[in-house]
Design an enzyme around this catalytic site. Sequence first.
Site, PDB file in Angstrom:
ATOM      1  N   ASN A  49       0.841  -1.181  -0.266  1.00  0.00           N
ATOM      2  CA  ASN A  49       0.286   0.168  -0.311  1.00  0.00           C
ATOM      3  C   ASN A  49       0.680   1.248   0.067  1.00  0.00           C
ATOM      4  OD1 ASN A  49      -1.389   2.171   1.945  1.00  0.00           O
ATOM      5  ND2 ASN A  49      -3.179   0.364   0.585  1.00  0.00           N
ATOM      6  N   VAL A  50       0.843   2.666  -0.899  1.00  0.00           N
ATOM      7  CA  VAL A  50       1.022   3.201  -1.032  1.00  0.00           C
ATOM      8  C   VAL A  50       1.400   4.019   0.753  1.00  0.00           C
ATOM      9  CG1 VAL A  50      -0.915   5.087  -0.961  1.00  0.00           C
ATOM     10  CG2 VAL A  50       1.544   5.557  -1.773  1.00  0.00           C
ATOM     11  N   SER A  51       1.025   3.655   1.957  1.00  0.00           N
ATOM     12  CA  SER A  51       0.679   4.314   3.209  1.00  0.00           C
ATOM     13  C   SER A  51       1.705   3.369   3.952  1.00  0.00           C
ATOM     14  CB  SER A  51      -0.148   4.650   3.364  1.00  0.00           C
ATOM     15  OG  SER A  51      -0.113   3.602   4.390  1.00  0.00           O
ATOM     16  N   TYR A  52       2.519   2.266   3.181  1.00  0.00           N
ATOM     17  CA  TYR A  52       3.421   1.323   3.938  1.00  0.00           C
ATOM     18  C   TYR A  52       3.111   0.692   4.392  1.00  0.00           C
ATOM     19  CZ  TYR A  52       6.718   3.536   0.454  1.00  0.00           C
ATOM     20  OH  TYR A  52       7.221   3.863  -0.706  1.00  0.00           O
ATOM     21  N   CYS A  57       2.262  -8.307   4.443  1.00  0.00           N
ATOM     22  CA  CYS A  57       2.746  -9.672   4.204  1.00  0.00           C
ATOM     23  C   CYS A  57       3.199 -10.801   3.697  1.00  0.00           C
ATOM     24  CB  CYS A  57       4.295 -10.026   5.291  1.00  0.00           C
ATOM     25  SG  CYS A  57       4.932  -8.710   5.780  1.00  0.00           S
ATOM     26  N   GLU A  59       3.325 -14.273   4.452  1.00  0.00           N
ATOM     27  CA  GLU A  59       2.396 -15.283   5.613  1.00  0.00           C
ATOM     28  C   GLU A  59       1.324 -14.783   6.436  1.00  0.00           C
ATOM     29  OE1 GLU A  59       7.612 -14.058   4.838  1.00  0.00           O
ATOM     30  OE2 GLU A  59       5.278 -13.153   5.033  1.00  0.00           O
ATOM     31  N   CYS A  90      10.045 -11.940   8.700  1.00  0.00           N
ATOM     32  CA  CYS A  90       9.918 -10.909   8.611  1.00  0.00           C
ATOM     33  C   CYS A  90       9.592 -11.086  10.760  1.00  0.00           C
ATOM     34  CB  CYS A  90       9.278  -9.931   8.644  1.00  0.00           C
ATOM     35  SG  CYS A  90       7.566 -10.018   9.145  1.00  0.00           S
TER      36      CYS A  90
END
Length: 138
Positions: A49-52, A57, A59, A90
């Site tokens: 997403n552009v908002s990070y 993920c 998983e 992660c």
Amino acid sequence: MIDTEMKTKLLAAAVKAAKNSYSPYSHFAVGAAILTKGGNIYQGTNIENVSYGGTVCAERVAVWKAVSEGELEMEAIAVVGPGTKEAYPCAMCRQVLLEFGLDMLVISGDEQGNYMGERTLRELVPFPFTPSALLGEQ
């Protein structure tokens, strides 16, 4: 115990899932396939997403798909990433996976589905924060 045939099947499912990756920012396609103790396999891929912060993920997508279908007992998860390096979850994904057991097998593969190694969650997270910590159990 997960046999070689099942590990190969899980890795192939993870490779297939990675093809659906939505990763326009990182260009880092990840696929995952989780095996439940009931014998079902659920796939997941990373969705950016552009908002990070809205990124999820592979998983976690696989786990949430399994849980949304009523599956709470996980046996193994295969993870593949781009290139020829080992792919492992992660830290946030490891925490989510811990919810379903320290002995879950984590199988690593490359983007072609080649077996790269495996570890249990217990090995990947030596000092886990588990549900028992909140419940006051030892």
